[in-house]
Design an enzyme around this catalytic site. Sequence first.
Site, PDB file in Angstrom:
ATOM      1  CG  HIS B  56      -1.707  -1.223   1.415  1.00 19.66           C
ATOM      2  ND1 HIS B  56      -2.626  -1.643   0.489  1.00 19.66           N
ATOM      3  CD2 HIS B  56      -1.716  -2.153   2.406  1.00 19.66           C
ATOM      4  CE1 HIS B  56      -3.173  -2.785   0.903  1.00 19.66           C
ATOM      5  NE2 HIS B  56      -2.628  -3.119   2.060  1.00 19.66           N
ATOM      6  CG  HIS B 218      -5.852  -6.122   1.307  1.00 18.00           C
ATOM      7  ND1 HIS B 218      -6.674  -5.512   2.225  1.00 18.00           N
ATOM      8  CD2 HIS B 218      -4.585  -5.957   1.754  1.00 18.00           C
ATOM      9  CE1 HIS B 218      -5.928  -5.011   3.201  1.00 18.00           C
ATOM     10  NE2 HIS B 218      -4.663  -5.264   2.941  1.00 18.00           N
TER      11      HIS B 218
END
Lengths: 330, 330
Positions: B56, B218
């Site tokens: 991320h 995700h």
Amino acid sequence: MRMLINVPDTVVADALRGMAATHPELTVDVEGRVIVRRDAPVAGKVALVSGGGSGHEPLHGGFVGTGMLDAACPGEVFTSPVPDQMVKAAAAVDSGQGVLFVVKNYTGDVLNFDMAMELAEDEGVRVAKVLVDDDVAVTDSTHTAGRRGTGATLFVEKIAGAAAEEGAPLERVEAIARQVNASSRSFGVALSACSTPAKGGPTFALPDGELELGVGIHGEPGRERRPMMTSREIADFSVDAVLEDLRPTNPVLLLVGGAGATPLLELYGFAAEVHRVLAERGVPVLRSLVGNYVTSLDMAGCAVTLCQADEELLRLWDAPVRTPALRWGL
Amino acid sequence: MRMLINVPDTVVADALRGMAATHPELTVDVEGRVIVRRDAPVAGKVALVSGGGSGHEPLHGGFVGTGMLDAACPGEVFTSPVPDQMVKAAAAVDSGQGVLFVVKNYTGDVLNFDMAMELAEDEGVRVAKVLVDDDVAVTDSTHTAGRRGTGATLFVEKIAGAAAEEGAPLERVEAIARQVNASSRSFGVALSACSTPAKGGPTFALPDGELELGVGIHGEPGRERRPMMTSREIADFSVDAVLEDLRPTNPVLLLVGGAGATPLLELYGFAAEVHRVLAERGVPVLRSLVGNYVTSLDMAGCAVTLCQADEELLRLWDAPVRTPALRWGL
């Protein structure tokens, strides 16, 4: 097609509206396609104007602000802006101290900035220009006589911009810009092709599992195509390509640039390998920057740019800057 | 596979080596997987520690520095860090004023940070925690009880980080962090799936020409899948999803976040549409940020995060910050 757009025709205008809404410190002429720092013209200051085809964001619009560019002229995607934009930009930012055009070496950009230079001088604006041609991959390329201009543009705009902000006269700002370009070299690698909105798909064919060594920022062919290599191998190849040409005697500023779609996680891993090669070759790194600064839309890939810096260039690099994409000290 | 890596197993360690080489103002424990601001522990200051699965970036390591996080603990890609990392981080940054754990609401992260909290307290470190759960797309999700934590993490870390930098005590820093989370909502859209190094390909199937409305960071399923929409339509849908839940009475801070592979040119066009919808709904925007801050590897897509801000939150947002990914005033 996986593009976050309305229609291909409005992509640049839509992005300019977004820049205007996001950055109140900039004045954005959406119709006329010019991005100007809001406090321009700054009294007593030489102005820097750059521009080029869109699709390389944050270059150039994201580099407009205190300590860097006074204005940027975005063209259509991968297409030179027109002289009218550049003349309008020069008129908007000239304080009477003159304007430096920062031009990446592509035939369309060179022609249009040259024409704009004549037109602006006819209107009484003193204009100098610097050509950026740092990409060592190939001599001559699609739409380019001589080397392509890529990552060094960031170093030229930041360092010459800092000199201008300090009050250096046009001749000095131009000389520094030329010194930075002459001290810089780049080499880029594509892991995938990029897709333009107009085309709606990849601009060139690069099979999955192959990479293009020495790719241009518009997907121009590089030196050779090979089966996939590791980050370590790509770093060895790229850094050596740059060093063979630059042969630095001073320590360097380093840009590890993403092409657009390569995750930052991977770019930092690549940065580790680039630092390793430079250490092995005995080249000290003064500063490094990792991220997407001179991009090629959704291309996956990376580029290494080195700029060998004396004390003065380093001091100007470290000087405060406040732009959407590069900011420190302000 | 179009990844710029050596081997999947070393991706996180390689990136940490790159962070260490690039950012001398950070101390990076590559083996122990902890990134710490070099001047920690800062005397008299509450410390902020966050962490989560890698993939991320720049979250969380890119947010370590003055005015934001004191330390970050990166896990494997899309996998929670382990309690040992968090305990080590807390010990490294605690000045005696206590530590705030900023935890995104995923089952693994919550469990591990809870365990670390007990272990750190056994070692005499006072620890508070704030859970970030801003994603309005779905209640409960893959690996999540309750809402997922996404873009609001940036607002929590920046604003609570500023309060800590000013010397606020632990209870106050915790209260501000909770206020920011309670005042924030997000909604994300995927235009393509993301690929993890371990899998070597997409983690879920999203046919070209379809998008996932409400996707998780995700690649978790969202609310629905639809044929491709325009930037304008995606902005309408996303902003309305956020506003229906947030119902802001104060003006907002806005994050227009890229998922990773969407070009900045497209993100700015999307930002223009987001500003348009907010204006149509009568929601004033105080500040806005456009770019890749809370990403999903090479996913193409975007997310809207709003944080309604009173004068105090705005003041703390504007306070100086110096981290690799967010920097102003320093």
